[in-house]
Design a protein around this motif. Structure first.
Motif, PDB file in Angstrom:
ATOM      1  N   ASN A  71      -1.456-100.888  59.683  1.00  0.00           N
ATOM      2  CA  ASN A  71      -2.674-100.833  58.891  1.00  0.00           C
ATOM      3  C   ASN A  71      -3.899-101.288  59.674  1.00  0.00           C
ATOM      4  N   THR A  72      -3.732-101.597  60.951  1.00  0.00           N
ATOM      5  CA  THR A  72      -4.824-102.100  61.761  1.00  0.00           C
ATOM      6  C   THR A  72      -5.509-100.949  62.483  1.00  0.00           C
ATOM      7  N   GLU A  73      -6.833-100.970  62.456  1.00  0.00           N
ATOM      8  CA  GLU A  73      -7.620 -99.985  63.180  1.00  0.00           C
ATOM      9  C   GLU A  73      -8.594-100.721  64.078  1.00  0.00           C
ATOM     10  N   GLN A  74      -9.042-100.036  65.111  1.00  0.00           N
ATOM     11  CA  GLN A  74      -9.997-100.632  66.036  1.00  0.00           C
ATOM     12  C   GLN A  74     -11.408-100.204  65.649  1.00  0.00           C
ATOM     13  N   TYR A  75     -12.319-101.179  65.694  1.00  0.00           N
ATOM     14  CA  TYR A  75     -13.719-100.941  65.363  1.00  0.00           C
ATOM     15  C   TYR A  75     -14.597-101.405  66.514  1.00  0.00           C
ATOM     16  N   LEU A  76     -15.507-100.536  66.919  1.00  0.00           N
ATOM     17  CA  LEU A  76     -16.516-100.906  67.894  1.00  0.00           C
ATOM     18  C   LEU A  76     -17.619-101.618  67.115  1.00  0.00           C
TER      19      LEU A  76
END
Length: 173
Positions: free
Chosen positions: A18-23
């Motif tokens: 459920n983890t996503e990467q965000y800039l």
């Protein structure tokens, strides 16, 4: 003990799924985040070619390897005080989906890029409904990282419906 370790491993795997990467980037002293999968590249600030009859928040266009890319001034779009470009000002080139399978390449001007954060979807809280904010759908939610609040933006909603104001088929009916 082995069962507890197995359960913890399973929980860790679910959390990772459920983890996503965000800039994350700074704009007028606040930190914003966009899904890194929407980011095509980060460019240093360069002058843009102004275009007539465009929304006020569109500064103009740049030529990106043969593609004309509209550049959005987020400070203007969010009604923040304007600021001259500085040494950390960058253009984040993103791909926005119009909901019909078409992608548009656009650039957004930000004060500075911060870092990439791994954020679990469960850690993103819905944005509070305050007044009659036209860009409320553009704010996907709020995440807290190390005592800092990050405003998570929905790039598609922000650029396609917000900045460009392209009609949404659901609203056009």
């Amino acid at each position: 003990m082995n069962n507890n370790a197995a359960l913890q491993t399973e929980k860790d795997a679910q959390t990772e799924q459920n983890t996503e990467q965000y800039l994350t980037f700074c704009l007028a002293g606040e930190e914003y985040g966009i899904n890194i999968l929407k980011v095509q590249e980060i460019r240093g600030w360069s002058e843009v070619t102004p275009m007539p009859n465009t929304p006020a928040s569109i500064l103009g266009v740049i030529n990106l390897r043969g593609t004309v890319v509209p550049i959005v001034e987020l400070r203007s779009h969010f009604h923040l005080t304007s600021a001259a470009p500085g040494p950390t000002t960058v253009i984040i080139v993103v791909k926005a989906d119009d909901g019909k399978g078409n992608q548009r390449t656009m650039g957004v001007v930000v004060d500075a890029v911060s870092e990439v954060h791994n954020i679990n979807g469960a850690d993103i809280q819905p944005a509070p409904q305050i007044g009659d904010a036209a860009d409320r759908p553009a704010v996907a939610g709020l995440a807290t990282m190390e005592e800092r609040m990050i405003i998570i933006l929905d790039v598609d909603e922000l650029l396609i419906n917000g900045v460009l104001g392209l009609p949404d088929e659901q609203n056009a009916a």
